[in-house]
Every structure is written in C-alpha cells, then in structure tokens.
Design an enzyme around this catalytic site. Structure first.
Site, mmCIF file in Angstrom:
data_model
loop_
_atom_site.group_PDB
_atom_site.id
_atom_site.type_symbol
_atom_site.label_atom_id
_atom_site.label_comp_id
_atom_site.label_asym_id
_atom_site.label_seq_id
_atom_site.Cartn_x
_atom_site.Cartn_y
_atom_site.Cartn_z
ATOM 1 N N GLU A 4 0.855 -1.192 0.000
ATOM 2 C CA GLU A 4 0.000 0.000 0.000
ATOM 3 C C GLU A 4 0.886 1.235 0.000
ATOM 4 O O GLU A 4 1.959 1.237 0.612
ATOM 5 C CB GLU A 4 -0.905 -0.070 1.248
ATOM 6 N N ASP A 34 -3.851 6.481 5.633
ATOM 7 C CA ASP A 34 -4.237 7.809 6.114
ATOM 8 C C ASP A 34 -5.249 7.622 7.253
ATOM 9 O O ASP A 34 -4.864 7.461 8.401
ATOM 10 C CB ASP A 34 -4.806 8.595 4.934
ATOM 11 N N VAL A 53 0.082 14.865 0.495
ATOM 12 C CA VAL A 53 1.309 14.678 -0.295
ATOM 13 C C VAL A 53 0.976 14.177 -1.700
ATOM 14 O O VAL A 53 -0.095 13.607 -1.937
ATOM 15 C CB VAL A 53 2.294 13.696 0.388
ATOM 16 N N ARG A 113 1.400 11.603 -10.178
ATOM 17 C CA ARG A 113 1.814 10.249 -9.783
ATOM 18 C C ARG A 113 3.184 9.876 -10.346
ATOM 19 O O ARG A 113 3.892 9.045 -9.799
ATOM 20 C CB ARG A 113 0.818 9.198 -10.308
HETATM 21 P P1 IMP Z 1 -7.402 5.986 3.846
HETATM 22 O O1 IMP Z 1 -8.510 5.051 3.465
HETATM 23 O O2 IMP Z 1 -7.909 7.249 4.469
HETATM 24 O O3 IMP Z 1 -6.358 5.308 4.743
HETATM 25 O O4 IMP Z 1 -6.683 6.467 2.537
HETATM 26 C C1 IMP Z 1 -6.216 5.543 1.674
HETATM 27 C C2 IMP Z 1 -5.780 6.020 0.311
HETATM 28 O O5 IMP Z 1 -6.003 7.395 0.070
HETATM 29 C C3 IMP Z 1 -4.298 5.810 0.193
HETATM 30 O O6 IMP Z 1 -4.021 4.503 -0.221
HETATM 31 C C4 IMP Z 1 -3.906 6.830 -0.850
HETATM 32 O O7 IMP Z 1 -3.984 6.256 -2.132
HETATM 33 C C5 IMP Z 1 -4.913 7.932 -0.685
HETATM 34 N N1 IMP Z 1 -4.280 9.023 0.085
HETATM 35 C C6 IMP Z 1 -4.213 9.184 1.444
HETATM 36 N N2 IMP Z 1 -3.529 10.270 1.778
HETATM 37 C C7 IMP Z 1 -3.112 10.824 0.617
HETATM 38 C C8 IMP Z 1 -2.304 11.984 0.298
HETATM 39 O O8 IMP Z 1 -1.811 12.734 1.161
HETATM 40 N N3 IMP Z 1 -2.092 12.207 -1.028
HETATM 41 C C9 IMP Z 1 -2.590 11.414 -2.017
HETATM 42 N N4 IMP Z 1 -3.338 10.328 -1.768
HETATM 43 C C10 IMP Z 1 -3.593 10.033 -0.463
HETATM 44 MG MG MG Z 2 -3.843 3.881 -2.171
#
Ligand code: IMP
Ligand code: MG
Length: 177
Positions: free
Chosen positions: A99, A103, A153, A165
């Site tokens: 992964e 976040d 980020v 990307r």
């Molecule tokens: P989560 O479900 O909130 O843990 O987020 C998961 C997905 O959101 C990650 O696998 C990333 O692909 C995307 N993501 C989370 N934070 C960022 C960021 O700061 N920049 C770009 N994509 C993010």
């Molecule tokens: Mg992701």
C-alpha cells in the site's frame, strides 16, 4: 512544484525514497525466507512503490492487483468501493499487501475484512507512508516506510486529483486554513 493549481514542496527526495523502498523489501524478504509470499498491490497509488519494491526481490514471486477507492480530490470520502476484485487464488497463501499510504485507515480496514473471506494463510501489510495522526482504525501495519505529518502529499504514485503520480520525488502541500 506546481501540480495542477497548487504549490507543493519537496518532503522526500528520489534517493531517500529508493533507500526506504529497498530497506522495506530487504526486511520483508528476510522475514519470508521460508515462505512463498503472494504480493497484492493496492492500485492505483501503490503502483510506483510496488514496481520498485518488487524489483528489489531477486527471485520470482506471485503478484496480483486490487483496487479500492475512497478519495475524492484531497479528502477521504469515508466510503470505500471495490473496483478490482481480490484474486480467488490467495486462499491458503501468505499474502503481503503493498500500500502507498495509510491515512484514516478506512481503505485498509475494509479491504482486510474482504480479504479474510478468501482464507489466506496469513496477511501482512506493508505501507510505504503512514499518517499516524489521522488514523481512525485499530490497524496493525507490519512494515511502515516513513511516518508523515498530517499533510496532503503527492508524487511517487500518489496523485493530486489525478496528477503528479509520475514524479520520482514526494511533495507536500500546506493544509487549507
Ligand atoms: P485511507 O482510506 O484514508 O487510509 O486512505 C487511503 C488512500 O487514500 C491511500 O491509499 C492513498 O492512495 C490515498 N491518500 C491518502 N492520503 C493521501 C495523500 O496525502 N495524497 C494522495 N493520496 C492520499
Ligand atoms: Mg492507495
């Protein structure tokens, strides 16, 4: 660095990223010497990380791809939708998930619940980046590359609204006031 309409600053250089990825790959493969891991790449964000990580492994391994989406623009929507299904043949295998970023942990939490239904022998999570301050789920991440502050980020596989990307460096942008 301007990505779309926002100004970004470097947070990790290409060299620092490559060193981190190599360290992660060495550490995982050291733990899996006696095993035959099945790597699952979480698309789209992990595609750059995974391609570098997997090329640090000196022998053939099985690689599959999964895709769950949760982000809209710069924010987690809290709603996770499967896009690419989990391959059936993970059953009985030592699955290692690659992964890019954990976040809120929402995507990973939901994904793990789904993955368990396919009865893998074991599951380990490798997350290149993690934002510990924004984690909202009780997740055990087995391997973490770099812990980051709670800022958005982009670069090295991560996008800002579909862009950036391809950049070999990681950039951050200041949170909106
Ligand atoms: P989560 O479900 O909130 O843990 O987020 C998961 C997905 O959101 C990650 O696998 C990333 O692909 C995307 N993501 C989370 N934070 C960022 C960021 O700061 N920049 C770009 N994509 C993010
Ligand atoms: Mg992701």
């Amino acid at each position: 660095m301007l990505i779309k309409d926002r100004d970004f600053q470097e947070i990790l250089s290409a060299e620092e990223l490559q060193n981190t990825v190599k360290r992660l790959a060495d550490s995982v493969m050291n733990d899996y010497q006696e095993k035959n891991p099945y790597f699952l790449v979480m698309m789209n964000g992990a595609f750059v990380f995974a391609s570098d990580f997997l090329r640090n492994i000196g022998h053939p391994v099985k690689v599959g791809f999964v895709k769950y989406t949760s982000y809209v623009g710069m924010h987690s929507s809290g709603k996770v939708t499967p896009v690419l299904p989990i391959p059936q043949d993970v059953e009985g295998r030592d699955v290692v998930l690659l992964e890019d970023m954990t976040d809120t942990g929402c995507t990973m939490h939901f994904f793990l619940e789904e993955l368990k239904k396919f009865h893998p022998k074991s599951i380990a999570i490798v997350s290149l980046f993690c934002k510990p301050e924004s984690l909202q789920y009780d997740l055990k991440i087995d391997y973490i590359g770099v812990k980051l502050p709670n800022q958005f980020v982009a670069g090295y596989g991560l996008d800002y609204d579909g862009e950036g990307r391809n950049l070999p460096t990681l950039y951050y942008t200041k949170n909106d006031e």
